[in-house]
Design a protein around this motif. Sequence first.
Motif, PDB file in Angstrom:
ATOM      1  N   ARG A  70       0.848  -1.202   0.000  1.00  0.00           N
ATOM      2  CA  ARG A  70       0.000   0.000   0.000  1.00  0.00           C
ATOM      3  C   ARG A  70       0.885   1.254   0.000  1.00  0.00           C
ATOM      4  N   HIS A  71       1.935   1.239   0.786  1.00  0.00           N
ATOM      5  CA  HIS A  71       2.829   2.399   0.840  1.00  0.00           C
ATOM      6  C   HIS A  71       3.554   2.581  -0.500  1.00  0.00           C
ATOM      7  N   ALA A  72       3.962   1.469  -1.104  1.00  0.00           N
ATOM      8  CA  ALA A  72       4.639   1.546  -2.416  1.00  0.00           C
ATOM      9  C   ALA A  72       3.704   2.135  -3.466  1.00  0.00           C
ATOM     10  N   SER A  73       2.412   1.853  -3.333  1.00  0.00           N
ATOM     11  CA  SER A  73       1.448   2.377  -4.315  1.00  0.00           C
ATOM     12  C   SER A  73       1.383   3.904  -4.252  1.00  0.00           C
ATOM     13  N   ALA A  84       8.603   3.457  -6.554  1.00  0.00           N
ATOM     14  CA  ALA A  84       8.598   2.050  -6.134  1.00  0.00           C
ATOM     15  C   ALA A  84       8.441   1.120  -7.334  1.00  0.00           C
ATOM     16  N   VAL A  85       9.006  -0.061  -7.209  1.00  0.00           N
ATOM     17  CA  VAL A  85       8.971  -1.046  -8.304  1.00  0.00           C
ATOM     18  C   VAL A  85       7.608  -1.752  -8.365  1.00  0.00           C
ATOM     19  N   THR A  98       7.278   3.218   4.927  1.00  0.00           N
ATOM     20  CA  THR A  98       6.329   4.118   4.271  1.00  0.00           C
ATOM     21  C   THR A  98       6.609   4.314   2.785  1.00  0.00           C
ATOM     22  N   ALA A  99       7.783   3.866   2.310  1.00  0.00           N
ATOM     23  CA  ALA A  99       8.053   3.942   0.865  1.00  0.00           C
ATOM     24  C   ALA A  99       7.807   2.601   0.182  1.00  0.00           C
ATOM     25  N   GLY A 100       7.549   1.556   0.978  1.00  0.00           N
ATOM     26  CA  GLY A 100       7.304   0.238   0.411  1.00  0.00           C
ATOM     27  C   GLY A 100       8.328  -0.821   0.810  1.00  0.00           C
ATOM     28  N   GLY A 101       9.470  -0.354   1.321  1.00  0.00           N
ATOM     29  CA  GLY A 101      10.456  -1.296   1.865  1.00  0.00           C
ATOM     30  C   GLY A 101      11.120  -2.179   0.820  1.00  0.00           C
ATOM     31  N   ASN A 102      11.907  -3.121   1.330  1.00  0.00           N
ATOM     32  CA  ASN A 102      12.544  -4.110   0.454  1.00  0.00           C
ATOM     33  C   ASN A 102      11.494  -4.972  -0.256  1.00  0.00           C
ATOM     34  N   LEU A 103      10.323  -5.097   0.372  1.00  0.00           N
ATOM     35  CA  LEU A 103       9.294  -5.986  -0.163  1.00  0.00           C
ATOM     36  C   LEU A 103       8.631  -5.419  -1.410  1.00  0.00           C
ATOM     37  N   SER A 104       8.447  -4.078  -1.451  1.00  0.00           N
ATOM     38  CA  SER A 104       7.696  -3.518  -2.580  1.00  0.00           C
ATOM     39  C   SER A 104       8.330  -2.284  -3.227  1.00  0.00           C
ATOM     40  N   GLU A 105       9.205  -1.542  -2.508  1.00  0.00           N
ATOM     41  CA  GLU A 105       9.825  -0.387  -3.161  1.00  0.00           C
ATOM     42  C   GLU A 105      10.961  -0.870  -4.058  1.00  0.00           C
ATOM     43  N   SER A 106      11.987  -1.436  -3.422  1.00  0.00           N
ATOM     44  CA  SER A 106      13.134  -1.981  -4.146  1.00  0.00           C
ATOM     45  C   SER A 106      14.058  -2.603  -3.119  1.00  0.00           C
ATOM     46  N   TYR A 107      14.748  -3.649  -3.509  1.00  0.00           N
ATOM     47  CA  TYR A 107      15.656  -4.315  -2.568  1.00  0.00           C
ATOM     48  C   TYR A 107      17.041  -3.693  -2.664  1.00  0.00           C
ATOM     49  N   MET A 108      17.223  -2.613  -1.901  1.00  0.00           N
ATOM     50  CA  MET A 108      18.534  -1.983  -1.822  1.00  0.00           C
ATOM     51  C   MET A 108      19.182  -2.307  -0.469  1.00  0.00           C
ATOM     52  N   GLY A 164      18.340  -2.158   2.523  1.00  0.00           N
ATOM     53  CA  GLY A 164      18.159  -1.231   3.639  1.00  0.00           C
ATOM     54  C   GLY A 164      18.627   0.189   3.361  1.00  0.00           C
ATOM     55  N   TRP A 165      19.291   0.414   2.256  1.00  0.00           N
ATOM     56  CA  TRP A 165      19.771   1.772   1.965  1.00  0.00           C
ATOM     57  C   TRP A 165      18.607   2.727   1.704  1.00  0.00           C
ATOM     58  N   LEU A 166      17.560   2.242   1.057  1.00  0.00           N
ATOM     59  CA  LEU A 166      16.407   3.105   0.819  1.00  0.00           C
ATOM     60  C   LEU A 166      15.616   3.351   2.106  1.00  0.00           C
ATOM     61  N   HIS A 167      15.797   2.499   3.102  1.00  0.00           N
ATOM     62  CA  HIS A 167      15.167   2.743   4.405  1.00  0.00           C
ATOM     63  C   HIS A 167      15.748   4.025   5.020  1.00  0.00           C
ATOM     64  N   VAL A 168      17.040   4.239   4.804  1.00  0.00           N
ATOM     65  CA  VAL A 168      17.665   5.474   5.292  1.00  0.00           C
ATOM     66  C   VAL A 168      17.089   6.669   4.532  1.00  0.00           C
ATOM     67  N   VAL A 169      17.001   6.546   3.220  1.00  0.00           N
ATOM     68  CA  VAL A 169      16.491   7.644   2.391  1.00  0.00           C
ATOM     69  C   VAL A 169      15.067   8.016   2.823  1.00  0.00           C
TER      70      VAL A 169
END
Lengths: 137, 383
Positions: free
Chosen positions: B175-178, B183-184, B325-335, B337-342
């Motif tokens: 939902r957050h990735a949407s 997000a991918v 809130t951006a979708g995480g490794n599960l739905s935003e992109s598997y970086m 944990g780097w995108l978790h910081v962003v």
Amino acid sequence: MTYAKPLPTIDDDNRPFWEALTHGELRLQRCLACGHHRYPIAPACPRCLAAEHEWTRLSGRGRVFSYVVFHHVYHEAFRPDVPYNVALVQLDEGPFMFSNVVGVPNEALRCDLPVTVVFDRVTEAVTLPRFRPLEDP
Amino acid sequence: MGGHVGAPHVAIVGVGATPQGKLPGATPLGLQVDAFRLALADAGLRKDEVDGLLTMPGTTTPEGARNYLRLGEALGLAPRFTASLSMGGATALVLMQLATQAIAAGAATTVACVFGDTARTGGSRFAAAYGWGDSWGIWGMFAAAANSAMTARRHMHEYGTTSRQLAEVAVACRRHASLNPAAVMREPMTIEDHQASRPVVEPLRLYDCCLISDGGVAFIVTSVERARRLRARPVRVLGVAQAHSPETIGNPEWWYVPHQQTAAEAAYRAAGVGPEAVDVAQLYDNFTISVIVWLEHAGFCKRGEGGAFVEGGRIQLGGALPVNTAGGNLSESYMQGWLHVVEGVRQLRGECGPRQVEDAEVGLVTGRGMTLNCAAAAVLARD
């Protein structure tokens, strides 16, 4: 038929483990200083750092601490086996090891299921320790 | 806010993320360069103001641990503080900690932390078997999913956690990735969709697993004082900590990843705040079960209560604690944990548009990596 699954690399450090298995014995390192049974195989005791140890014969009994069932094929040689289980077995003496539980359908597996070792000779040099339920599950 | 032991006056001042997903022709090095350029522009810094460079080599980075050298050359930098580190999903936060310590110690003034990978198009390495010496593959134990599946099964056995509760995590991330144009995976997902997805390593299904992605990410750390003179709104690093269990099955608690709690508690202690202060959390989600365990370790609920905590959309936007809130490794992109910081930074800057947590002042970011071995946590705050 050649055995296509991964095999252990037998060296001076782990030879007593793999040799014992070919004789139908499960042996692990036991620290002579503090008595800790250790696994994975290691040059010193991770509790007290003493190097002195003996390859002590274990009861072969334990319990399924946790288990998973593979549906995805990560290695071609396991394709005929899916769905197959891998269990994290805690031996009565303490150590944990990964293995497979045989003689029981995957659906009947459960955490804390009592198990005992069986010896599965897969090549001339390698016998794998697997486990079967101690009683009918 | 300042003055707490272990909390240097350091801020994240720039973040950069390249496009994510499937990027044919991209290289890990090129993605790192792109991410660095984006983070510089975000901060309003010139590259010669960066005197520290910390990197995480991608899983497809050919030079491996010498990535700091290759990237330093590509960026034309002359750092007085540099290193590469591989701790999987804990690395970004461990590098953040190293950067804060280097700045506090005067070893550098402005440190860029950079990651790039082409795991999607360049050949995934995540299916390999673990184990030093003898491979766990002897018993058919392959891939990262299996370790977390062991955790999930035991958690289910001990605490009654269910697959539908795991699904809540996947649904929240989706939902957050949407709401995140970058997000991918943005197609809506329901609990039933999750339940209908194919089993991968039971009890984990396909939608319990993170994506495999190409992309680059960078963030820049500097003193709060310097940060306040720059373009972007600074986000303070109140506390950041790492903790590890290098033992795997030699540690009876390995499955439960106890060092995660050590890391989270140390980060809170350094920050001088606890879980009740956290407005938004980016919790490492290589698999859905990881979020449930992190909720327990980071003090949002008690041990064994993570499954109940996520029910009914409580980790979605508008819920008790918005997570990933951006979708995480599960739905935003598997970086890793780097995108978790962003996202942690962007939430505290208030830049997140439709997925913004209102008045977010304090954020928690967590990471975990390797064979359930490494963990790190950071408490960030709006300046």
